[in-house]
Design a protein around this motif. Structure first.
Motif, PDB file in Angstrom:
ATOM      1  N   LYS A 159      12.079  49.903  21.251  1.00 36.56           N
ATOM      2  CA  LYS A 159      11.493  50.796  22.257  1.00 36.56           C
ATOM      3  C   LYS A 159      12.424  50.935  23.465  1.00 36.56           C
ATOM      4  O   LYS A 159      12.562  52.004  24.043  1.00 36.56           O
ATOM      5  N   ALA A 163      13.957  54.253  24.781  1.00 40.86           N
ATOM      6  CA  ALA A 163      13.789  54.683  26.178  1.00 40.86           C
ATOM      7  C   ALA A 163      15.141  54.980  26.806  1.00 40.86           C
ATOM      8  O   ALA A 163      15.286  55.943  27.577  1.00 40.86           O
ATOM      9  N   LYS A 166      16.286  58.233  25.446  1.00 38.99           N
ATOM     10  CA  LYS A 166      15.484  59.320  26.014  1.00 38.99           C
ATOM     11  C   LYS A 166      15.885  59.592  27.455  1.00 38.99           C
ATOM     12  O   LYS A 166      15.932  60.747  27.916  1.00 38.99           O
ATOM     13  N   THR A 228       9.559  59.871  33.713  1.00 34.34           N
ATOM     14  CA  THR A 228       8.688  59.281  32.682  1.00 34.34           C
ATOM     15  C   THR A 228       9.499  58.423  31.716  1.00 34.34           C
ATOM     16  O   THR A 228       9.073  57.333  31.294  1.00 34.34           O
ATOM     17  N   SER A 229      10.668  58.896  31.362  1.00 35.24           N
ATOM     18  CA  SER A 229      11.549  58.109  30.467  1.00 35.24           C
ATOM     19  C   SER A 229      11.953  56.788  31.106  1.00 35.24           C
ATOM     20  O   SER A 229      11.994  55.738  30.457  1.00 35.24           O
ATOM     21  N   ASN A 231      10.191  55.168  33.330  1.00 34.09           N
ATOM     22  CA  ASN A 231       9.002  54.309  33.313  1.00 34.09           C
ATOM     23  C   ASN A 231       8.794  53.687  31.928  1.00 34.09           C
ATOM     24  O   ASN A 231       8.407  52.502  31.812  1.00 34.09           O
ATOM     25  N   GLU A 232       9.039  54.493  30.903  1.00 36.98           N
ATOM     26  CA  GLU A 232       8.924  53.943  29.556  1.00 36.98           C
ATOM     27  C   GLU A 232       9.942  52.832  29.325  1.00 36.98           C
ATOM     28  O   GLU A 232       9.650  51.820  28.669  1.00 36.98           O
ATOM     29  N   ASN A 235       8.567  49.874  31.135  1.00 41.59           N
ATOM     30  CA  ASN A 235       7.422  49.333  30.385  1.00 41.59           C
ATOM     31  C   ASN A 235       7.878  48.564  29.141  1.00 41.59           C
ATOM     32  O   ASN A 235       7.267  47.553  28.762  1.00 41.59           O
ATOM     33  N   ALA A 236       8.942  49.031  28.503  1.00 43.51           N
ATOM     34  CA  ALA A 236       9.466  48.320  27.334  1.00 43.51           C
ATOM     35  C   ALA A 236       9.985  46.941  27.715  1.00 43.51           C
ATOM     36  O   ALA A 236       9.777  45.947  26.989  1.00 43.51           O
TER      37      ALA A 236
END
Length: 448
Positions: A159, A163, A166, A228-229, A231-232, A235-236
């Motif tokens: 992930k 990310a 991304k 958003t990318s 943040n992902e 988060n990962a």
């Protein structure tokens, strides 16, 4: 007479009597005088005859080896006499039962004590197997948790990689949108300038303005996607930490359960060993109720008697005389004679009850004595104030009587130097010890 007075008294002579005259002429007085002279001459000659110095001692018949001597049969445990299997004078073999005793201690009175202990051991062994299975299961569970943790971490890592890719893609798109915005803004300004010059119509300006607004809206959307990318991606990373913490907690709990099971397993194992020890002790104790003979022999005396009497541990019950033994003599000598004795020295022995004529100074003229050899000399004085010496039969001499019984009296003589009779009389009158000499059996090294 003191002759202190003037009175002169003259005693009459006895020669005038006939009896006195005949005394001198009697012939047996001459014979008596000759006898006295002859005996005196023989006595003087006898003083120069050789005499063998010796050390005498007294003792009794015993056995050569300690295990061959009379011994008492003792009870290892306390109990009550229940049944006798022998009587005094019986011959018993090794392992024959002499007496049976019963239990008197309340800890061992249960008739099923051995079987109950065996059942406890089996139950504890099953419990031990259960704990072992639990430990195995927990070990497998811990391995599964570690495997799942690795998979989850690998998924989280993927992930993160997604990310990152991304973010790169969104950042490129954002740069492209910014470029489009710049181009749209340039085109719009150019259209406005050309419109002022009359080269472009107003509709073209409206189209360029609309396109500029679309690009501005698109850049906002692209920036939102870019954030958003990011943040992902964050988060990962957080997910990795959460997975590590979660599975560390699961592994710790499983390890804790495993160690608890191991502790219970070890404790149960110790209890099994203790029960097995008790089981062995109980089994051996059951065999001690039958007191048996330790070797072949004759039952001399029953020290304990009757039925129903209680005895303690180590109480003698009966005495046994072994049937096979090597005979020997233990004699006791005075401390002054001990330095003159040595191991291997020859000794003459005679026994009570056997016809014996002993000339201690002339051993060649003795009759009824047997040859012996010193095998042991005690280094500590006995209670009778003498030292104990153990003598075995001399293999090069006549065999000792087979009818001898243990405990019979015996006298011993150890032969030393040959000296004149007058010297021995002089030594004895003055209380001197016999002449010391080195036995011929000693080597030169021992003499040094």
């Amino acid at each position: 007479m003191l002759n202190i007075s003037d009175n002169k008294t003259i005693l009459p002579s006895l020669d005038r009597f006939t009896t006195v005259k005949n005394l001198v002429n009697r012939p047996h007085y001459k014979i008596l005088n000759k006898i006295i002279v002859g005996v005196s001459f023989i006595a003087v000659i006898a003083l120069f005859l050789p005499w063998t110095q010796n050390i005498s001692g007294s003792g009794s018949v015993t056995t050569l080896r300690p295990e061959q001597r009379p011994q008492s049969i003792q009870s290892v445990i306390s109990g009550r006499l229940e049944k006798w299997y022998v009587q005094e004078g019986d011959f018993v073999k090794k392992g024959d039962t002499i007496v049976f005793i019963s239990e008197i201690k309340e800890d061992y009175m249960d008739p099923n004590l051995v079987q109950n202990t065996k059942n406890q051991i089996n139950a504890k062994k099953q419990s031990l197997e259960s704990y072992s299975s639990k430990v195995t299961t927990l070990s497998g569970q811990i391995a599964a948790i570690e495997q799942e943790k690795e998979l989850k971490l690998e998924q989280a890592q993927n992930k993160i990689k997604q990310a990152v890719l991304k973010i790169k893609s969104d950042s490129i798109d954002l740069v492209a949108v910014k470029t489009q915005l710049k181009i749209a803004n340039t085109q719009f300004n150019r259209s406005v300038a050309l419109n002022k010059e009359g080269l472009k119509p107003l509709t073209d300006i409206e189209e360029k303005r609309l396109k500029l607004q679309e690009v501005e809206a698109k850049i906002i959307t692209q920036e939102n996607k870019y954030l958003t990318s990011k943040n992902e991606f964050i988060n990962a990373k957080v997910e990795i930490n959460r997975i590590s913490a979660e599975y560390a907690e699961k592994a710790s709990k499983a390890n804790s359960d495993k160690f608890t099971a191991l502790s219970s397993q070890f404790d149960t194992d110790a209890q099994v060993n203790k029960l097995e020890n008790q089981y062995a002790n109980y089994s051996i104790r059951n065999g001690m109720y039958y007191i048996k003979a330790s070797q072949n022999g004759y039952v001399n005396r029953a020290i304990q008697s009757g039925i129903g009497e209680t005895i303690k541990e180590g109480t003698p019950i009966a005495t046994i005389m072994p049937s096979n033994y090597d005979i020997a003599v233990e004699t006791f000598v005075n401390p002054i004679d001990l330095p003159l004795l040595s191991k291997g020295e020859k000794v003459r022995v005679w026994f009570d009850g056997w016809p014996t004529i002993v000339f201690s100074g002339w051993p060649n003229m003795s009759y009824g004595t047997f040859g012996g050899e010193i095998v042991a000399i005690e280094n500590f004085i006995s209670e009778n104030g003498k030292y104990r010496v153990l003598i075995s039969p001399d293999k090069n001499d006549d065999k000792w009587p087979s009818q001898l019984s243990i405990g019979a009296g015996a006298q011993t003589i150890a032969l030393l130097n040959n000296v004149p009779v007058w010297f021995e009389l002089w030594r004895s009158l003055n209380g001197f010890p016999p002449n010391y000499y080195n036995p011929t059996t000693k080597t030169t090294k021992e003499k040094k």
